[in-house]
Design a protein around this motif. Structure first.
Motif, PDB file in Angstrom:
ATOM      1  N   ASP A 184       0.984  64.393  66.596  1.00  0.00           N
ATOM      2  CA  ASP A 184       1.656  64.468  67.782  1.00  0.00           C
ATOM      3  C   ASP A 184       0.977  65.217  68.710  1.00  0.00           C
ATOM      4  O   ASP A 184       0.961  66.257  68.917  1.00  0.00           O
ATOM      5  N   HIS A 185       0.157  64.637  69.366  1.00  0.00           N
ATOM      6  CA  HIS A 185      -0.962  65.127  70.250  1.00  0.00           C
ATOM      7  C   HIS A 185      -0.485  65.586  71.458  1.00  0.00           C
ATOM      8  O   HIS A 185      -0.496  66.086  72.472  1.00  0.00           O
ATOM      9  N   MET A 186       0.793  64.725  71.932  1.00  0.00           N
ATOM     10  CA  MET A 186       1.410  65.239  73.258  1.00  0.00           C
ATOM     11  C   MET A 186       2.211  66.455  72.996  1.00  0.00           C
ATOM     12  O   MET A 186       2.270  67.275  73.960  1.00  0.00           O
ATOM     13  N   ASN A 187       2.421  66.867  71.989  1.00  0.00           N
ATOM     14  CA  ASN A 187       3.185  68.207  71.749  1.00  0.00           C
ATOM     15  C   ASN A 187       2.128  69.201  70.879  1.00  0.00           C
ATOM     16  O   ASN A 187       2.532  70.167  70.600  1.00  0.00           O
ATOM     17  N   GLY A 188       0.808  68.714  70.849  1.00  0.00           N
ATOM     18  CA  GLY A 188       0.098  69.616  70.014  1.00  0.00           C
ATOM     19  C   GLY A 188       0.122  70.059  68.828  1.00  0.00           C
ATOM     20  O   GLY A 188       0.129  71.375  68.475  1.00  0.00           O
TER      21      GLY A 188
END
Length: 371
Positions: A184-188
């Motif tokens: 989940d790279h959008m939320n790190g």
């Protein structure tokens, strides 16, 4: 420690036809910041498992931009996946002017951890979640998804000192529940989640459409069938705690087999304690020994291999990793239902090839079906 050994069988490998679809790779650093896109590689192998680390191999030219992008510990993601790979190996070859990169899915971050002390096992899903949650020890950005309420119970009793991913694989082999780490790279963050595949086999009881592969349907070809009884055992003598004549023994014979049909196995279960001081009865203690016997017998099944080439059109939409499909051979009178355990995409010479690997099949010869 009561971890079962890895299954000793050769999985079936089903090869799909080549496609022209390109695969674009997105590179992120350890803080999840996107550093760039890689699409001009020479070759790519992207492998994901139903329950395991998977694998990544990239070969590309050693241009300054590629050297800057492909750093150890950085993440390789894709727009069409919610998983990512961690770069673990980088090789620079000045003579060939190439970079070779190898890595694994972000589950390899959990592989850096060992189970501290003892983890008691019961419900398979909750045990998986607890193993991860209890052994993070500062692993950054790693979370565990909420429980999905799966009720599967494991025959494994406990883990002590096992590698975290090794224990998860053992629980998968015992319960059939898969797992992965969502990127989940959008939320790190990385999110560990368990999953169950769908049953698309011929005789599924949940009303799913059937996915059948056979030569008669022209979506299965080049069949090889191997049957091997080298490790087969179907009766276990389980010895519990104590010594000599005081040692507790039971026989585990779930099929009530005898004579030439009987293949015996000894199981040393002295690590399973009889908790008399806590009021545990003899029947309760023997039930634990029986579960250990079943666990060990499950690792000594007949090895059955079914290899062929299958048309994988619809993979990722109509069926995917973890799903159960049916395969049949009219010529050899074999019908099997088997789980898709791995997908491997190989990109080279501007063509992408998808290969599906099937796990241990359950074959019934001359099954009562219309072959």
């Amino acid at each position: 420690m009561t971890t079962p050994s890895y299954r000793q069988y050769q999985p079936a490998v089903f090869n799909a036809q080549r496609q022209k679809r390109a695969i674009e790779l997105q590179i992120h650093d350890t803080s999840f910041a996107r550093k760039g896109t890689l699409s001009n590689y020479i070759s790519l192998e992207w492998e994901e498992d139903w329950a395991g680390l998977g694998r990544l191999v990239i070969v590309c030219v050693d241009s300054p931009s590629n050297i800057a992008l492909l750093q150890q510990g950085w993440y390789v993601g894709r727009k069409d996946r919610d998983t990512a790979m961690v770069i673990r190996y980088v090789k620079y070859d000045s003579q060939a002017h190439e970079i070779t990169v190898r890595g694994y899915t972000t589950l390899s971050l959990l592989e850096q951890r060992t189970i501290y002390r003892t983890q008691v096992v019961g419900n398979a899903e909750e045990s998986m979640r607890s193993i991860v949650q209890n052994n993070l020890r500062g692993l950054p950005d790693q979370q565990v998804a909420p429980s999905q309420g799966f009720t599967d119970v494991s025959n494994i009793t406990q883990f002590t000192g096992d590698n975290v991913v090794g224990a998860l694989v053992a629980l998968n082999e015992d319960s059939g529940i898969g797992f992965r780490n969502v990127f989940d790279h959008m939320n790190g963050r990385h999110v560990f989640t368990v999953q169950k595949g769908s049953d698309f086999s011929f005789n599924n009881t949940v009303g799913n459409p059937t996915r059948i592969f056979s030569a008669e349907f022209k979506n299965l070809q080049n069949i090889t069938i191997i049957k091997d009884m080298d490790i087969f055992r179907n009766v276990a003598f389980v010895a519990g705690e104590d010594t000599g004549s005081d040692r507790v023994w039971i026989e585990v014979n779930p099929g009530n087999v005898s004579g030439l049909d009987r293949f015996e196995l000894f199981v040393d279960a002295r690590d399973i304690r009889w908790n008399k001081d806590d009021g545990e009865t003899e029947a309760e203690y023997k039930a634990k020994l029986y579960a250990r016997g079943i666990e060990k017998l499950n690792k000594h099944n007949k090895a059955e291999t079914f290899i062929g080439e299958v048309d994988s059109n619809g993979f990722g939409v109509d069926f995917s990793r973890g799903d159960i499909i049916s395969c049949k051979s009219e010529k050899y009178r074999v019908w099997l239902n088997v789980r898709i355990t791995r997908s491997t995409e190989v990109r080279e010479e501007n063509m992408t090839r998808l290969k599906l690997t099937l796990g241990e099949p359950e074959i019934t010869l001359l099954q009562v079906v219309n072959l």
